[in-house]
Scaffold this motif. Structure first.
Motif, PDB file in Angstrom:
ATOM      1  N   HIS A  93       0.864  -1.335   0.124  1.00  0.00           N
ATOM      2  CA  HIS A  93       0.031   0.204  -0.097  1.00  0.00           C
ATOM      3  C   HIS A  93       0.910   1.286  -0.094  1.00  0.00           C
ATOM      4  O   HIS A  93       1.893   1.196   0.479  1.00  0.00           O
ATOM      5  CB  HIS A  93      -0.980   0.067   1.098  1.00  0.00           C
ATOM      6  N   TYR A  94       0.424   2.175  -0.768  1.00  0.00           N
ATOM      7  CA  TYR A  94       1.097   3.511  -0.502  1.00  0.00           C
ATOM      8  C   TYR A  94       0.153   4.709  -0.854  1.00  0.00           C
ATOM      9  O   TYR A  94      -0.792   4.391  -1.288  1.00  0.00           O
ATOM     10  CB  TYR A  94       2.299   3.230  -1.750  1.00  0.00           C
ATOM     11  N   THR A  95       0.816   5.955  -0.864  1.00  0.00           N
ATOM     12  CA  THR A  95      -0.010   6.968  -0.996  1.00  0.00           C
ATOM     13  C   THR A  95       0.800   7.915  -2.115  1.00  0.00           C
ATOM     14  O   THR A  95       2.102   7.919  -2.035  1.00  0.00           O
ATOM     15  CB  THR A  95      -0.308   7.911   0.146  1.00  0.00           C
ATOM     16  N   VAL A  96       0.125   8.883  -2.726  1.00  0.00           N
ATOM     17  CA  VAL A  96       0.845   9.476  -3.890  1.00  0.00           C
ATOM     18  C   VAL A  96       0.529  11.160  -3.339  1.00  0.00           C
ATOM     19  O   VAL A  96      -0.518  11.425  -3.217  1.00  0.00           O
ATOM     20  CB  VAL A  96      -0.162   9.159  -5.173  1.00  0.00           C
ATOM     21  N   LEU A  97       1.482  11.807  -3.468  1.00  0.00           N
ATOM     22  CA  LEU A  97       1.641  13.265  -3.096  1.00  0.00           C
ATOM     23  C   LEU A  97       2.088  13.845  -4.573  1.00  0.00           C
ATOM     24  O   LEU A  97       2.814  13.414  -5.169  1.00  0.00           O
ATOM     25  CB  LEU A  97       2.260  13.711  -2.003  1.00  0.00           C
ATOM     26  N   TYR A  98       1.691  15.161  -4.910  1.00  0.00           N
ATOM     27  CA  TYR A  98       1.940  15.704  -5.839  1.00  0.00           C
ATOM     28  C   TYR A  98       2.090  17.480  -5.740  1.00  0.00           C
ATOM     29  O   TYR A  98       1.147  17.846  -4.877  1.00  0.00           O
ATOM     30  CB  TYR A  98       1.131  15.574  -7.247  1.00  0.00           C
ATOM     31  N   GLY A  99       2.677  17.863  -6.505  1.00  0.00           N
ATOM     32  CA  GLY A  99       2.682  19.514  -6.021  1.00  0.00           C
ATOM     33  C   GLY A  99       3.603  20.267  -7.153  1.00  0.00           C
ATOM     34  O   GLY A  99       4.329  19.696  -7.962  1.00  0.00           O
ATOM     35  N   ASP A 100       3.755  21.591  -7.222  1.00  0.00           N
ATOM     36  CA  ASP A 100       4.646  22.584  -8.011  1.00  0.00           C
ATOM     37  C   ASP A 100       5.797  22.556  -7.556  1.00  0.00           C
ATOM     38  O   ASP A 100       6.843  23.155  -8.177  1.00  0.00           O
ATOM     39  CB  ASP A 100       3.688  23.538  -8.436  1.00  0.00           C
ATOM     40  N   HIS A 101       5.950  22.498  -6.171  1.00  0.00           N
ATOM     41  CA  HIS A 101       6.971  22.687  -5.426  1.00  0.00           C
ATOM     42  C   HIS A 101       7.208  21.858  -4.139  1.00  0.00           C
ATOM     43  O   HIS A 101       6.278  21.445  -3.891  1.00  0.00           O
ATOM     44  CB  HIS A 101       6.797  24.119  -4.609  1.00  0.00           C
ATOM     45  N   PRO A 102       8.491  21.327  -4.107  1.00  0.00           N
ATOM     46  CA  PRO A 102       8.700  20.412  -3.305  1.00  0.00           C
ATOM     47  C   PRO A 102       8.477  20.600  -1.770  1.00  0.00           C
ATOM     48  O   PRO A 102       8.679  19.753  -0.972  1.00  0.00           O
ATOM     49  CB  PRO A 102      10.352  19.987  -3.254  1.00  0.00           C
ATOM     50  N   SER A 103       7.832  21.931  -1.461  1.00  0.00           N
ATOM     51  CA  SER A 103       7.738  22.243  -0.193  1.00  0.00           C
ATOM     52  C   SER A 103       6.270  22.352   0.172  1.00  0.00           C
ATOM     53  O   SER A 103       5.608  22.638   1.035  1.00  0.00           O
ATOM     54  CB  SER A 103       8.151  23.470   0.289  1.00  0.00           C
ATOM     55  N   SER A 104       5.324  21.787  -0.809  1.00  0.00           N
ATOM     56  CA  SER A 104       3.856  22.025  -1.072  1.00  0.00           C
ATOM     57  C   SER A 104       3.318  20.939  -1.659  1.00  0.00           C
ATOM     58  O   SER A 104       3.570  20.742  -2.812  1.00  0.00           O
ATOM     59  CB  SER A 104       3.370  23.384  -1.617  1.00  0.00           C
ATOM     60  N   TRP A 105       2.813  20.166  -0.763  1.00  0.00           N
ATOM     61  CA  TRP A 105       2.030  18.903  -1.570  1.00  0.00           C
ATOM     62  C   TRP A 105       0.666  18.553  -1.205  1.00  0.00           C
ATOM     63  O   TRP A 105       0.136  19.289  -0.421  1.00  0.00           O
ATOM     64  CB  TRP A 105       2.886  17.412  -0.769  1.00  0.00           C
ATOM     65  N   LYS A 106       0.125  17.923  -2.160  1.00  0.00           N
ATOM     66  CA  LYS A 106      -1.532  17.397  -1.933  1.00  0.00           C
ATOM     67  C   LYS A 106      -1.510  16.111  -2.407  1.00  0.00           C
ATOM     68  O   LYS A 106      -1.035  15.505  -3.207  1.00  0.00           O
ATOM     69  CB  LYS A 106      -2.202  18.141  -2.922  1.00  0.00           C
ATOM     70  N   PRO A 107      -2.187  15.394  -1.340  1.00  0.00           N
ATOM     71  CA  PRO A 107      -2.407  13.872  -1.660  1.00  0.00           C
ATOM     72  C   PRO A 107      -3.584  13.519  -2.846  1.00  0.00           C
ATOM     73  O   PRO A 107      -4.567  14.472  -2.850  1.00  0.00           O
ATOM     74  CB  PRO A 107      -2.936  13.277  -0.198  1.00  0.00           C
ATOM     75  N   PHE A 108      -3.372  12.481  -3.581  1.00  0.00           N
ATOM     76  CA  PHE A 108      -4.346  12.318  -4.616  1.00  0.00           C
ATOM     77  C   PHE A 108      -5.438  11.265  -3.924  1.00  0.00           C
ATOM     78  O   PHE A 108      -4.896  10.428  -3.474  1.00  0.00           O
ATOM     79  CB  PHE A 108      -3.774  11.575  -5.755  1.00  0.00           C
ATOM     80  N   PHE A 109      -6.631  11.710  -4.145  1.00  0.00           N
ATOM     81  CA  PHE A 109      -7.521  10.912  -3.209  1.00  0.00           C
ATOM     82  C   PHE A 109      -8.211  10.233  -4.692  1.00  0.00           C
ATOM     83  O   PHE A 109      -8.564  10.684  -5.484  1.00  0.00           O
ATOM     84  CB  PHE A 109      -8.622  11.856  -2.793  1.00  0.00           C
ATOM     85  N   GLN A 110      -8.255   8.909  -4.629  1.00  0.00           N
ATOM     86  CA  GLN A 110      -8.977   8.221  -5.421  1.00  0.00           C
ATOM     87  C   GLN A 110     -10.603   8.325  -5.211  1.00  0.00           C
ATOM     88  O   GLN A 110     -11.142   8.908  -4.162  1.00  0.00           O
ATOM     89  CB  GLN A 110      -8.840   6.700  -5.248  1.00  0.00           C
TER      90      GLN A 110
END
Length: 1290
Positions: A93-110
């Protein structure tokens, strides 16, 4: 959607076909980073699909992650994972985070607000997750959540997508741009609008355009939700308003990109935001969107000139604005003349400081130091959460002066100050702060006073003055307390906080999160930095029928009060579907609430139920029960008399009529110089409208499809030229009235009157209440008699599903119904004779529920199946057995996307067909019309009819027909015969002195019966007041006892052959014996004879062979019971005790001959001997008894169809296949033989071509023409024409 496989990945086989390139493979190793590494062989550079190793973190790393820098913004459509090569290391199991900058993330919700992805099951397989909407980001981070317990974390990663070009604009709240049209106005039938945006603000106008005709379109953020307002225009000539408002999304103030797409064609609109799609139809009657001059983005320029009520302009970034093919952002970047700017719109995206912390663990906390022993405390932060309870902050005072605790409780901030020896000081501030939005909290405390300010609102602050002593401690705990409390000093027993915190300040100084993140300042556990993982589980609202959704951090519940429904998602109806259902439950007449469509979308409503003995009438009244007077109406401007039903809409009343067996509604039209149906141009002046707003031109008492009234059918109208009384157009009052009872047209929704505009013209109409009874849904029944399937349109499912139906079968298994799609499916089937199975795939793989019973379900009785599926649970029930329930884990999403027809009666391709009957099939409240789809030629019949109703070959001799639906069999267990149709005799040959005794009731059982006084209980295989006896025999000897039934008392029954060979029946029922002569002629002729005896109380029916049935009566003084039967004897009586002298007289020397097909009630003694079915032996045999059918009667020939005849061999000769060279050689040899035979025939014909002649060298005789023998020779030659010809030729 999840795929797995091994080997190289071919993106040309991708679901999308484009924008599916491998994004990780071409990257440099420097673009792959991680929190740590296991060793040099497991660095992030190896974390590519199919690499020779993989990435593994340091085992001491408590929060490992793998990060990908794509070097520019990309659109990511899929994520693929693989374990480390040739190891036992992989992620589960894992979670995915994404963003435009390595200091600001948003989790991807299925879908289902689940941020946990399923990983791998081995190290080599590739598991691909196609995202339900694309990620727009440069950076992506993988957070391991679970891994193989036999190994460690191991990961190889693949991302699939394509580069994303971005033309971005920044608006600061005072800016806006407008796109000017080429003409002054633009009118469009079709529109396509799309752009991406991100912001930290809750409100703001994203787009606006309007026209002078009242048309407009506005897209705005309102309370962090996206709201679309659209109107295609309103007209005073139309009653419906054109305004339409649709809301989508939630928590959009997260400073991350959100993708919006609007497609409109006429009145139909598709609104898509981050993969969530809403389809809706605009109100009003127009299709064109008419806009004037320009359309605005980011706000509105000169709002006072627009008809738009003041709105706050947007503050944030918008990129890639497309409006009907025009790239607005690109035009703005190039400063084109058709773009007008208001303010300083930037061509960049400014990212304000935003560093939230997510508290999502069981024991999460954040511990930061403070300045100790100060007499002033100042703590501030922002938080957002859905939870009603959670510890926000705790600190212990120095010098053991107590502690201060700040708790989120029931949506408000509770502060408590505890000091030794003093009463705890408690106060609260705020209201409904657990609404998911950011709220700021400022706490300032001194000795004896404290102030709490919420959301920087001085009016919302709370001040308390109370004597207490304050000395600040050295540690502050946020979100929870570490364990053990005795060591950490955090003594709060409150629940941990789940949500997000940011901008934490202690002692008026901001907490340095970078130092905290790397453990250089304070401590933490189970928190995520630089992200806020909150999601709105109530948007979209999964609670149905208006249920209220309440959510926490990781779950939601539905409040179903006052909805008329219950269950986890307010899906199950509370009320019954009809008055008939209330009648069957024992209710009496009165007002009841019914729900005709069950779990469907229509609301329940109240009706009056008139309960009768045999049915229940459902009565619904309305506003047209009394006469309505109409004046001044014409065909062009008719009077529209809407029938408004009490407590129910037209759709709800239509659902009742549709589900009823019979409905009726009285309609009456009174006229004075007002015509009804007669018009010069064919269309009637007045008519009524029914279900689906369809017009109907027949009146009460008439039939559908003909333009008449009741008098037109009875041919007694006022004017014989017309078919309605009112069509005579008389200047006096006429009436046309009657019942409307065609169910599919009811209810009456409007009455349209159009001929009262002439002088003195007037009309009145009234409509009676709708009266219905019966339930045609429950008895919508078909039978499947062979492998057939009924196809229905694809079942459209939202988030909940319920299925109910009845079935009856004798089959071992079969599929009741199945609906499938690309991946998802549902299937209900009889898996075994004792198991009903509900199988499904809702996105998490194959799952199933099974209801098992100790009794078989294929007993040819009706069984009721109920299945339910929603985001909370799946359950299955059969009859009154307990529900089998499987609770769904939190954050479950029900994905039921079907693209194939619904199959009823078998699985796809007619696999595993069901043979039996189905009725009352309902899915989400909709009854499927099984009878309408039935086709007997394909093996589906209306009603539950199998082959036993009209068998081609009936079961004989008391055999029972057993329905198999594809065929039938005969149950011969209670018959004295066997065979396929219970027509094969079972008999035996009795030598002289041979006898059989069958024990009916043992002495011990008789004693028990007498002592227990169970007088009325029937004995095994026997009814006390009646007997049925049948058998066949053949013999040449007399006298003899054929059959004798003894008892524990003096009662008996006997069939005898007298000395003269005649047949006699003797009965003794309590008193002296009754003697009945069955025949007067001898039966000892050696031929088979059949005897049938039936007694019912004191009436006796007898028949011998094919003679007529004889009826005789016992005396009224004779007992009607044959008490306590003991034994059944065949051939001779060997009973102990006193036997009737007449019986003794015929008992010697015993029967000699054949007996066959012997049956006494349910006892078949010879069948028990020759065809034993149990291990218990109830008989005794003396002498030689050999199985024989010598007493079998010659039965009439039964026409057995070839397909039912086991000995039928067919009429065609068997075809032998000769394969290979053998067949060719044999064929060639046969050809040569035929050729040789032909040559021989030709030679024979050649050498014998002169039939009847021969060749010789002898000289011909000289004929004497004058000879006297010429006439004789001539007479001889008359029979030899061929010889004469030869002679002539010679």
């Amino acid at each position: 959607m999840c795929q797995s496989g091994q080997g190289s990945f071919n993106h040309s086989l991708s679901p999308t076909g484009h924008c599916y390139d491998d994004l990780v493979a071409p990257l440099y190793s420097s673009s792959l980073g991680a929190s740590s590494r296991y060793n040099i062989l497991y660095t992030p550079g190896f974390a590519r699909l199919y690499s020779s190793s993989g990435w593994s973190p340091d085992p001491r790393d408590k929060q490992p992650w793998l990060q990908i820098d794509l070097m520019q913004k990309h659109m990511i459509n899929a994520v693929a994972t693989q374990g480390t090569y040739n190891t036992r290391d992989w992620l589960t199991h894992y979670t995915v985070l994404y963003g435009d900058h390595p200091s600001s993330w948003k989790p991807f919700f299925q879908r289902g607000s689940n941020w946990t992805f399923f990983g791998n099951v081995n190290e080599s397989g590739v598991v691909i997750h196609d995202l339900h909407y694309p990620i727009l980001a440069r950076y992506l981070r993988i957070i391991p959540v679970g891994w193989n317990p036999s190994g460690k974390i191991g990961l190889r990663l693949g991302l699939f997508g394509c580069p994303y070009r971005s033309d971005v604009l920044y608006f600061d709240g005072d800016d806006a741009i407008s796109y000017r049209f080429r003409g002054k106005t633009v009118s469009t039938l079709q529109d396509t609008i799309s752009f991406n945006f991100k912001t930290l603000e809750r409100d703001g106008v994203l787009m606006h355009g309007e026209g002078s005709q009242g048309d407009y379109i506005t897209v705005e953020l309102k309370q962090a939700q996206l709201v679309l307002h659209i109107s295609l225009g309103s007209s005073p000539l139309h009653s419906s308003e054109g305004h339409t408002t649709v809301t989508v999304g939630s928590l959009l103030d997260d400073q991350h990109w959100h993708s919006l797409h609007i497609d409109r064609y006429g009145q139909h609109v598709n609104l898509s935001l981050d993969g969530e799609v809403k389809h809706f139809r605009c109100n009003g009657d127009f299709d064109q969107l008419n806009l004037d001059t320009e359309v605005f983005f980011g706000g509105v320029v000169n709002q006072e000139k627009q008809r738009l009520v003041y709105r706050q302009n947007f503050r944030g970034c918008i990129e890639n604005i497309y409006f009907n093919g025009a790239h607005i952002a690109d035009l703005a970047r190039r400063k084109k003349s058709n773009i007008r700017f208001e303010g300083r719109v930037g061509h960049y995206c400014e990212n304000p400081p935003y560093a939230p912390i997510t508290f999502a663990g069981i024991n999460n906390y954040l511990q930061v130091p403070g300045i100790p022993r100060r007499n002033r405390m100042s703590v501030s932060f922002k938080f957002r959460s859905w939870d009603t309870v959670g510890l926000l902050m705790y600190t212990s005072f120095a010098d053991r002066l107590g502690s201060l605790e700040m708790v989120l409780s029931e949506g408000q901030i509770n502060v408590s100050i505890a000091q030794p020896g003093k009463k705890k000081l408690e106060f609260a501030a705020g209201y409904r702060l657990n609404d998911g939005f950011w709220h700021s909290v400022l706490l300032v405390a001194r000795d004896g006073s404290a102030v709490v300010t919420i959301d920087d609102d001085d009016g919302a602050e709370f001040r308390v003055a109370h004597p207490f002593q304050l000395r600040t401690g050295s540690q502050y705990f946020f979100g929870g307390c570490p364990k053990p409390a005795s060591i950490t000093g955090c003594l709060s027993n409150q629940t941990t906080f789940h949500g997000c915190l940011q901008m934490i300040n202690v002692d008026a100084q901001p907490v340095d999160l970078e130092l905290l993140k790397y453990h250089r300042l304070g401590k933490y556990s189970d928190v995520f930095f630089d992200m806020c993982g909150i999601t709105d589980r109530c948007t979209p609202n999964l609670c149905e029928h208006g249920g209220r959704c309440l959510q926490s951090w990781d779950d939601f519940i539905c409040i179903c009060d006052l909805t008329g429904y219950k269950g986890e998602t307010c899906h199950k109806p509370i009320y019954k579907e009809s008055c008939e259902a209330y009648r069957l439950s024992g209710k009496t007449a009165g007002n009841y609430t019914i729900d005709p469509d069950g779990s469907g979308p229509l609301k329940p409503f109240t009706v009056y139920c008139d309960m009768r003995e045999d049915r229940a009438w459902t009565i619904i009244r309305h506003n047209r029960h009394y006469a309505t007077r109409v004046l001044g109406s014409s065909v062009d401007r008719p009077y529209l008399g809407a029938v408004e039903y009490w407590n129910a809409s037209w759709a709800e009343v239509s659902a009742l009529a549709n589900a009823s067996e019979y409905c009726e509604q009285r309609i009456e039209f009174s006229c004075y110089n007002s015509r009804l149906l007669n018009t010069p141009f064919g269309l009637p002046f007045s008519f009524w409208m029914g279900r689906h707003n369809q017009r109907h031109y027949y009146w009460g008492g008439s039939r559908p499809g003909i333009q008449r009234c009741a008098c037109g059918l009875d041919k007694n109208c006022a004017d014989s030229r017309f078919f309605c009384n009112c069509d005579a157009d008389h200047a006096l009052w006429r009436v046309d009235k009657g019942l409307l009872n065609f169910v599919d047209h009811l209810p009456v929704t409007q009455v349209v009157v159009g001929d009262t505009n002439r002088s003195s013209s007037e009309a009145q109409f009234l409509v009676g209440p709708l009266r219905c009874y019966g339930d045609r849904n429950t008895w919508n029944t078909v039978s499947f008699n062979k492998g057939a399937v009924l196809l229905f349109p694809t079942f459209q499912v939202n988030q909940s599903l319920d299925i109910s139906f009845y079935f009856k079968t004798t089959s071992l298994s079969g599929v009741f119904l199945e609906n499938s799609g690309y991946k998802n499916y549902i299937r209900v089937e009889l898996n075994t004779t004792r198991d009903v199975l509900f199988a499904y795939d809702i996105g998490n793989g194959h799952e199933n529920l099974t209801v098992s019973s100790i009794f078989p379900f294929n007993n040819d009785e009706w069984h009721w199946v109920q299945a339910e599926l929603n985001v909370k649970m799946v359950r299955l029930r059969v009859d009154e057995l307990p529900w089998v329930v499987r609770a769904a884990p939190p954050q479950t999403y029900v994905q039921l996307e079907f693209d194939k027809p619904l199959h009823v009666g078998a699985a796809e391709h007619k696999m595993r067909p069901f043979l039996g009957c189905l009725r009352g099939l309902r899915m989400n409240g909709v009854t499927l019309n099984l009878e309408g789809k039935a086709n007997e030629t394909e093996g589906v019949r209306v009603n539950c009819t199998g082959y036993c109703q009209n068998p081609r070959v009936p079961c004989q001799n008391s055999g029972l027909c057993v329905e198999r639906y594809s065929h039938y069999t005969c149950n011969c267990s209670i018959s004295a015969f066997d065979g396929p149709f219970c027509n094969r005799d079972i008999g035996g040959y009795f030598e002289e002195g041979t006898w059989v005794r069958y024990n009916i009731l043992s002495a011990s059982l008789y004693a028990t019966h007498e002592f227990a006084s169970i007088v009325s209980q029937p004995l095994p295989g026997y009814n006390l007041t009646s007997e049925e006896v049948s058998f066949s025999f053949s013999t040449t000897s007399a006298p003899a006892v054929l059959l004798y039934v003894s008892s524990f008392v003096k009662d008996y029954m006997a069939v005898l052959i007298k000395d003269d060979g005649s047949l006699q029946l003797r009965y003794q029922l309590g008193t002296s014996p009754y003697v009945f002569a069955l025949t007067t002629k001898p039966v000892t002729d050696g031929r088979p004879h059949r005897v049938n005896i039936t007694r019912v109380h004191r009436t006796l029916y007898t028949q011998v062979d094919f003679f007529p049935v004889m009826e005789q009566q016992f005396s009224l003084f004779v007992d009607s019971k044959l008490d306590s039967p003991k034994n059944l004897y065949l051939g001779r009586v060997m009973e102990t005790g006193v036997i009737d002298s007449e019986i003794q007289r015929y008992n010697t020397p015993g029967f000699s001959g054949c007996l066959s097909g012997v049956k006494f009630n349910t006892i078949v003694p010879l069948k028990s001997i020759f065809r034993p079915s149990s291990t218990m032996v109830h008989y005794n045999i003396r002498g030689e008894l050999v199985e024989s059918n010598c007493a079998s009667m010659p039965l009439s020939t039964m026409p057995i169809p070839p397909e039912m005849d086991p000995w039928y061999m067919g009429t065609e000769f068997p075809h032998v296949h000769d394969d290979g060279w053998t067949g060719i050689i044999i064929g060639f040899v046969i050809f040569l033989l035929l050729l040789l035979g032909g040559l021989l025939v030709l030679l024979y014909l050649y050498y014998h071509r002169y039939k009847g002649s021969y060749h010789t060298n002898e000289p011909k005789a000289i004929q004497d023409y004058s000879s006297a023998v010429k006439p004789l020779a001539s007479r001889k030659d008359q029979n030899l024409p061929q010889i004469l010809e030869e002679a002539k030729s010679d």
